[in-house]
Design a protein around this motif. Structure first.
Motif, PDB file in Angstrom:
ATOM      1  N   VAL A  66      26.670  31.747  45.968  1.00 31.23           N
ATOM      2  CA  VAL A  66      27.781  31.831  45.011  1.00 31.23           C
ATOM      3  C   VAL A  66      27.259  31.665  43.588  1.00 31.23           C
ATOM      4  O   VAL A  66      27.653  32.413  42.682  1.00 31.23           O
ATOM      5  N   ARG A  79      32.826  42.887  40.716  1.00 34.66           N
ATOM      6  CA  ARG A  79      31.649  42.038  40.855  1.00 34.66           C
ATOM      7  C   ARG A  79      31.272  41.895  42.331  1.00 34.66           C
ATOM      8  O   ARG A  79      32.138  42.017  43.196  1.00 34.66           O
ATOM      9  N   SER A 130      30.666  40.234  45.844  1.00 38.87           N
ATOM     10  CA  SER A 130      31.434  39.157  46.469  1.00 38.87           C
ATOM     11  C   SER A 130      30.670  38.594  47.670  1.00 38.87           C
ATOM     12  O   SER A 130      29.569  39.040  47.997  1.00 38.87           O
ATOM     13  N   LEU A 136      36.120  31.905  39.760  1.00 38.22           N
ATOM     14  CA  LEU A 136      35.807  31.939  41.192  1.00 38.22           C
ATOM     15  C   LEU A 136      37.114  31.936  41.974  1.00 38.22           C
ATOM     16  O   LEU A 136      37.939  31.037  41.812  1.00 38.22           O
ATOM     17  N   LYS A 180      41.230  44.760  46.602  1.00 41.13           N
ATOM     18  CA  LYS A 180      40.278  45.601  45.877  1.00 41.13           C
ATOM     19  C   LYS A 180      40.696  45.736  44.414  1.00 41.13           C
ATOM     20  O   LYS A 180      39.874  45.646  43.497  1.00 41.13           O
ATOM     21  N   THR A 218      39.936  42.463  42.564  1.00 35.28           N
ATOM     22  CA  THR A 218      38.510  42.261  42.290  1.00 35.28           C
ATOM     23  C   THR A 218      38.039  43.111  41.113  1.00 35.28           C
ATOM     24  O   THR A 218      37.081  42.741  40.426  1.00 35.28           O
ATOM     25  N   THR A 229      34.383  36.057  40.507  1.00 34.46           N
ATOM     26  CA  THR A 229      33.668  36.302  41.754  1.00 34.46           C
ATOM     27  C   THR A 229      34.577  35.925  42.916  1.00 34.46           C
ATOM     28  O   THR A 229      35.150  34.835  42.918  1.00 34.46           O
ATOM     29  N   PHE A 230      34.710  36.805  43.895  1.00 34.45           N
ATOM     30  CA  PHE A 230      35.562  36.556  45.052  1.00 34.45           C
ATOM     31  C   PHE A 230      34.714  36.120  46.239  1.00 34.45           C
ATOM     32  O   PHE A 230      33.686  36.732  46.549  1.00 34.45           O
ATOM     33  N   VAL A 231      35.168  35.047  46.904  1.00 38.92           N
ATOM     34  CA  VAL A 231      34.514  34.560  48.117  1.00 38.92           C
ATOM     35  C   VAL A 231      35.569  34.478  49.209  1.00 38.92           C
ATOM     36  O   VAL A 231      36.605  33.826  49.036  1.00 38.92           O
ATOM     37  N   TYR A 232      35.315  35.147  50.326  1.00 40.89           N
ATOM     38  CA  TYR A 232      36.252  35.184  51.439  1.00 40.89           C
ATOM     39  C   TYR A 232      35.705  34.357  52.602  1.00 40.89           C
ATOM     40  O   TYR A 232      34.492  34.259  52.780  1.00 40.89           O
ATOM     41  N   ARG A 272      30.028  45.827  48.976  1.00 41.43           N
ATOM     42  CA  ARG A 272      30.081  44.913  47.827  1.00 41.43           C
ATOM     43  C   ARG A 272      29.830  43.455  48.198  1.00 41.43           C
ATOM     44  O   ARG A 272      29.543  42.637  47.319  1.00 41.43           O
ATOM     45  N   ALA A 273      29.978  43.134  49.487  1.00 36.00           N
ATOM     46  CA  ALA A 273      29.964  41.729  49.883  1.00 36.00           C
ATOM     47  C   ALA A 273      28.688  41.340  50.619  1.00 36.00           C
ATOM     48  O   ALA A 273      28.210  42.064  51.496  1.00 36.00           O
TER      49      ALA A 273
END
Length: 322
Positions: free
Chosen positions: A53, A68, A70, A163, A187, A190, A196-199, A221-222
């Motif tokens: 991260v 960005r 992810s 974040l 989408k 983002t 920044t996306f965190v799943y 992207r991830a």
């Protein structure tokens, strides 16, 4: 924690701390509360998520034209995914507030982190409403999804959200009409939010999230991190035993003998299938029982007596008592 006020309380409240040499003894109620909340054990997954991260936030900091990069945290239930997510969120929150203190007299602090749960049966509108609820953005029944999304993007950008943590992502199914629309919403967010996306979700790679055109976009992207069960041995190291040692060192029991739990590493691995969530629950429950019954120690017999979650119990095969 799915509102800013709740998240801020979580992030700024000192986590439980293990007893230190020279500390005054805690009362029974204090020790029961401590083992109930307990410390966060630094697992390899938490360290990996934290590093990734931090790197992705720097990588995407000045990216303007596309979404960005992810991160997706996946793995089975009780593997520590949400714990890793919350830990990295708290770290980011505290680091940001240390560097960017609110001006004297200011009533509004920056909101560097957002934490959102995907609701069951999520539609694009219900999910973006969860984003709005987190920062207290007013939403009326007459507002369209587009209007709510615009308000979310404007407010999140103004609040300095860097974040975005999205938990329970496995609830999305892009193969359905509503699921596809919800995936498209994510989408869109983002690409419009400078964050920044965190799943995190259960066994995400086994769900439809990585299938079709939308899945290909997400996969492209991830970065993927798997929070799997801890192995009993990895090369010359024994990761599971190391975690047991860290847990034992954090206990607050008057008569527990150090080294007892690591000696039962094989049994504990079998009992919990290597899942960190099941392991910490087993030891915490045994510690609470030891305080209640006055023994103040955890033995193999005491561990055997603990009824664990069904997932762990279905993997457990009784061993010979020692």
């Amino acid at each position: 924690m799915t509102t800013w006020q709740g998240w801020q309380r979580f992030a700024t409240t000192d986590p439980p701390a293990p007893p230190q040499p020279g500390d005054s003894p805690r009362s029974t109620d204090e020790r029961l509360a401590y083992h109930s909340a307990f410390v966060t054990i630094r697992t390899p997954a938490i360290n990996q998520v934290t590093t990734q991260v931090r790197t992705l936030m720097i990588l995407g900091r000045h990216q303007q034209t596309t979404a960005r990069p992810s991160l997706i945290v996946t793995g089975p239930a009780a593997a520590g995914k949400t714990t890793a997510l919350l830990n990295v969120g708290r770290t980011c929150h505290l680091a940001h507030t240390r560097k960017n203190a609110a001006p004297p007299g200011s009533a509004h602090a920056a909101a560097p982190v957002a934490y959102v749960l995907v609701p069951p049966g999520a539609t694009a509108k219900t999910l973006v409403t969860e984003f709005a609820r987190y920062l207290g953005i007013p939403v009326t029944t007459r507002m369209t999804q587009t209007q709510i999304t615009d308000a979310v993007c404007h407010t999140y950008t103004a609040a300095g959200v860097q974040l975005v943590l999205i938990d329970e992502i496995h609830r999305l199914n892009p193969r359905t009409t509503t699921g596809a629309q919800t995936a498209d919403l994510l989408k869109d967010l983002t690409e419009r939010l400078p964050a920044t996306f965190v799943y995190a979700g259960i066994n995400v790679t086994d769900t439809p999230l990585f299938t079709g055109t939308r899945g290909a976009q997400l996969a492209g992207r991830a970065t993927l991190i798997t929070c799997g069960p801890l192995p009993a041995q990895h090369g010359t190291r024994h990761p599971f035993r190391e975690v047991i040692t860290d847990i034992e060192n954090a206990l607050d029991l008057n008569h527990h003998t150090p080294g007892t739990l690591p000696r039962h590493a094989a049994y504990l691995h079998q009992r919990t299938a290597g899942r960190i969530g099941s392991l910490t629950r087993l030891i915490r429950q045994a510690a609470i029982t030891a305080i209640h019954d006055g023994t103040e120690r955890i033995t193999k017999t005491a561990l055997d007596a603990v009824q664990l979650d069904h997932l762990a119990e279905t993997h457990h095969r009784p061993t010979r008592r020692r």
